[in-house]
Design a protein around this motif. Structure first.
Motif, PDB file in Angstrom:
ATOM      1  N   SER A   1       0.839  -1.207   0.000  1.00  0.00           N
ATOM      2  CA  SER A   1       0.000   0.000   0.000  1.00  0.00           C
ATOM      3  C   SER A   1       0.869   1.249   0.000  1.00  0.00           C
ATOM      4  CB  SER A   1      -0.950   0.004   1.198  1.00  0.00           C
ATOM      5  OG  SER A   1      -1.848  -1.072   1.107  1.00  0.00           O
ATOM      6  N   TYR A   2       1.822   1.302  -0.923  1.00  0.00           N
ATOM      7  CA  TYR A   2       2.861   2.328  -0.902  1.00  0.00           C
ATOM      8  C   TYR A   2       2.534   3.576  -1.717  1.00  0.00           C
ATOM      9  CZ  TYR A   2       7.452   4.469  -1.414  1.00  0.00           C
ATOM     10  OH  TYR A   2       8.493   5.340  -1.416  1.00  0.00           O
ATOM     11  N   SER A   3       1.979   3.402  -2.900  1.00  0.00           N
ATOM     12  CA  SER A   3       1.758   4.574  -3.750  1.00  0.00           C
ATOM     13  C   SER A   3       0.486   4.408  -4.567  1.00  0.00           C
ATOM     14  CB  SER A   3       2.962   4.812  -4.667  1.00  0.00           C
ATOM     15  OG  SER A   3       3.189   3.690  -5.496  1.00  0.00           O
TER      16      SER A   3
ATOM     17  N   GLU B   1      -8.779   4.043  -9.176  1.00  0.00           N
ATOM     18  CA  GLU B   1      -8.518   5.444  -8.866  1.00  0.00           C
ATOM     19  C   GLU B   1      -8.712   5.693  -7.374  1.00  0.00           C
ATOM     20  OE1 GLU B   1     -10.549   4.360 -11.274  1.00  0.00           O
ATOM     21  OE2 GLU B   1      -9.599   5.054 -13.123  1.00  0.00           O
ATOM     22  N   GLY B   2      -7.748   6.385  -6.786  1.00  0.00           N
ATOM     23  CA  GLY B   2      -7.816   6.705  -5.369  1.00  0.00           C
ATOM     24  C   GLY B   2      -7.373   5.572  -4.456  1.00  0.00           C
ATOM     25  N   GLU B   3      -6.973   4.454  -5.021  1.00  0.00           N
ATOM     26  CA  GLU B   3      -6.503   3.327  -4.213  1.00  0.00           C
ATOM     27  C   GLU B   3      -4.977   3.282  -4.220  1.00  0.00           C
ATOM     28  OE1 GLU B   3      -8.373  -0.405  -5.145  1.00  0.00           O
ATOM     29  OE2 GLU B   3     -10.285   0.571  -5.549  1.00  0.00           O
ATOM     30  N   LEU B   4      -4.438   2.571  -3.250  1.00  0.00           N
ATOM     31  CA  LEU B   4      -2.997   2.405  -3.169  1.00  0.00           C
ATOM     32  C   LEU B   4      -2.599   1.057  -3.744  1.00  0.00           C
ATOM     33  CD1 LEU B   4      -2.341   3.789   0.416  1.00  0.00           C
ATOM     34  CD2 LEU B   4      -1.897   4.915  -1.774  1.00  0.00           C
ATOM     35  N   ARG B   5      -1.406   1.013  -4.316  1.00  0.00           N
ATOM     36  CA  ARG B   5      -0.870  -0.219  -4.878  1.00  0.00           C
ATOM     37  C   ARG B   5       0.308  -0.694  -4.030  1.00  0.00           C
ATOM     38  NH1 ARG B   5       2.915   2.073  -9.856  1.00  0.00           N
ATOM     39  NH2 ARG B   5       4.726   2.426  -8.526  1.00  0.00           N
ATOM     40  N   ASP B   6       0.617  -1.960  -4.164  1.00  0.00           N
ATOM     41  CA  ASP B   6       1.865  -2.487  -3.632  1.00  0.00           C
ATOM     42  C   ASP B   6       2.938  -2.161  -4.672  1.00  0.00           C
ATOM     43  OD1 ASP B   6       0.395  -3.489  -1.540  1.00  0.00           O
ATOM     44  OD2 ASP B   6       0.532  -5.582  -2.169  1.00  0.00           O
ATOM     45  N   THR B   7       4.100  -1.732  -4.215  1.00  0.00           N
ATOM     46  CA  THR B   7       5.158  -1.265  -5.105  1.00  0.00           C
ATOM     47  C   THR B   7       6.416  -2.101  -4.938  1.00  0.00           C
ATOM     48  OG1 THR B   7       4.292   0.990  -5.044  1.00  0.00           O
ATOM     49  CG2 THR B   7       6.598   0.733  -5.679  1.00  0.00           C
ATOM     50  N   ALA B   8       6.877  -2.664  -6.044  1.00  0.00           N
ATOM     51  CA  ALA B   8       8.150  -3.390  -6.049  1.00  0.00           C
ATOM     52  C   ALA B   8       9.261  -2.361  -6.204  1.00  0.00           C
ATOM     53  CB  ALA B   8       8.192  -4.391  -7.195  1.00  0.00           C
ATOM     54  N   ILE B   9      10.282  -2.460  -5.347  1.00  0.00           N
ATOM     55  CA  ILE B   9      11.371  -1.489  -5.376  1.00  0.00           C
ATOM     56  C   ILE B   9      12.682  -2.206  -5.704  1.00  0.00           C
ATOM     57  CG2 ILE B   9      11.710  -1.591  -2.871  1.00  0.00           C
ATOM     58  CD1 ILE B   9      12.427   1.453  -3.053  1.00  0.00           C
ATOM     59  N   PHE B  10      13.452  -1.568  -6.578  1.00  0.00           N
ATOM     60  CA  PHE B  10      14.741  -2.068  -7.045  1.00  0.00           C
ATOM     61  C   PHE B  10      15.764  -0.953  -6.876  1.00  0.00           C
ATOM     62  CE2 PHE B  10      11.413  -4.219  -9.278  1.00  0.00           C
ATOM     63  CZ  PHE B  10      11.853  -5.520  -9.491  1.00  0.00           C
ATOM     64  N   SER B  11      17.042  -1.327  -6.828  1.00  0.00           N
ATOM     65  CA  SER B  11      18.073  -0.306  -6.754  1.00  0.00           C
ATOM     66  C   SER B  11      19.372  -0.795  -7.368  1.00  0.00           C
ATOM     67  CB  SER B  11      18.338   0.110  -5.306  1.00  0.00           C
ATOM     68  OG  SER B  11      18.974  -0.952  -4.618  1.00  0.00           O
ATOM     69  N   VAL B  12      20.194   0.166  -7.695  1.00  0.00           N
ATOM     70  CA  VAL B  12      21.605  -0.041  -8.012  1.00  0.00           C
ATOM     71  C   VAL B  12      22.345   0.932  -7.107  1.00  0.00           C
ATOM     72  CG1 VAL B  12      23.421   0.169  -9.760  1.00  0.00           C
ATOM     73  CG2 VAL B  12      21.157  -0.699 -10.405  1.00  0.00           C
ATOM     74  N   VAL B  13      23.351   0.430  -6.398  1.00  0.00           N
ATOM     75  CA  VAL B  13      24.151   1.300  -5.542  1.00  0.00           C
ATOM     76  C   VAL B  13      25.489   1.568  -6.218  1.00  0.00           C
ATOM     77  CG1 VAL B  13      22.991   0.624  -3.400  1.00  0.00           C
ATOM     78  CG2 VAL B  13      25.046  -0.606  -4.141  1.00  0.00           C
ATOM     79  N   GLU B  14      26.145   2.603  -5.752  1.00  0.00           N
ATOM     80  CA  GLU B  14      27.370   3.097  -6.383  1.00  0.00           C
ATOM     81  C   GLU B  14      28.410   1.995  -6.623  1.00  0.00           C
ATOM     82  OE1 GLU B  14      30.327   6.907  -5.735  1.00  0.00           O
ATOM     83  OE2 GLU B  14      29.284   6.062  -4.002  1.00  0.00           O
TER      84      GLU B  14
END
Length: 184
Positions: free
Chosen positions: A141-143, A151-164
């Motif tokens: 329920s992140y964004s 509309e107006g609801e929250l989704r689950d958000t998959a998060i990825f990254s690359v670090v330096e």
């Protein structure tokens, strides 16, 4: 703004892959581009196909986070990405991400670049993983959901990254992918 008419055409090629992504249609493209260009926390870019100079999509750097007590950024996000159907799978996304990651790490000096997508968007998740980004998890329920009817609801958000520390090997893999595809 000069890309608006061509971006509007690009967005109409085949809208079936935009179920999780807000991509305007027709006359809505001008307001979409204007909104992105007016946001101080976002650097918006048209993705332009080199072979014909045609704008085929959009991507952005957004949500800059400063280092505490320093005059530089610690992290940025890459997002708001969409491509015309004819540009999907052609390598233009890899080229754009190589440029954006390079700018973030090599010019801005960030320690981290994030990418997020609707957790249900398997196509986007696979594309992000192929870039070399590390899957960190799902924020529940992140964004805001961009799915029609949610509309107006929250989704689950998959998060990825690359670090330096990972950037040199991620960059090399991107360059190899592009070279194998004859894109560089």
């Amino acid at each position: 703004m000069a890309h608006v008419p061509v971006l509007a055409q690009a967005a109409e090629e085949d809208r079936s892959s935009y179920g999780f992504t807000p991509v305007p249609s027709g006359a809505g493209m001008e307001a979409y581009v204007s909104d992105k260009l007016d946001r101080p926390e976002l650097m918006a870019f048209a993705q332009v196909r080199v072979v014909d100079g045609r704008a085929v999509g959009h991507t952005a750097l957004l949500h800059p986070r400063p280092w505490p007590g320093r005059d530089r950024l610690s992290a940025v996000e890459i997002g708001w990405t969409w491509l015309a159907a004819s540009a999907q799978g052609t390598g233009i996304n890899v080229e754009a991400k190589r440029l954006l990651f390079g700018y973030a790490f090599e010019t801005l000096g960030v320690a981290r670049v994030e990418l997020k997508t609707d957790a249900r968007n398997e196509r986007s998740r696979r594309a992000i993983e192929r870039l070399g980004a590390h899957f960190e998890g799902v924020l529940r329920s992140y964004s805001e959901s961009w799915v029609a009817g949610e509309e107006g609801e929250l989704r689950d958000t998959a998060i990825f990254s690359v670090v330096e520390a990972e950037w040199p090997s991620v960059k090399a893999a991107m360059v190899n992918r592009l070279a194998e595809a004859g894109r560089i």
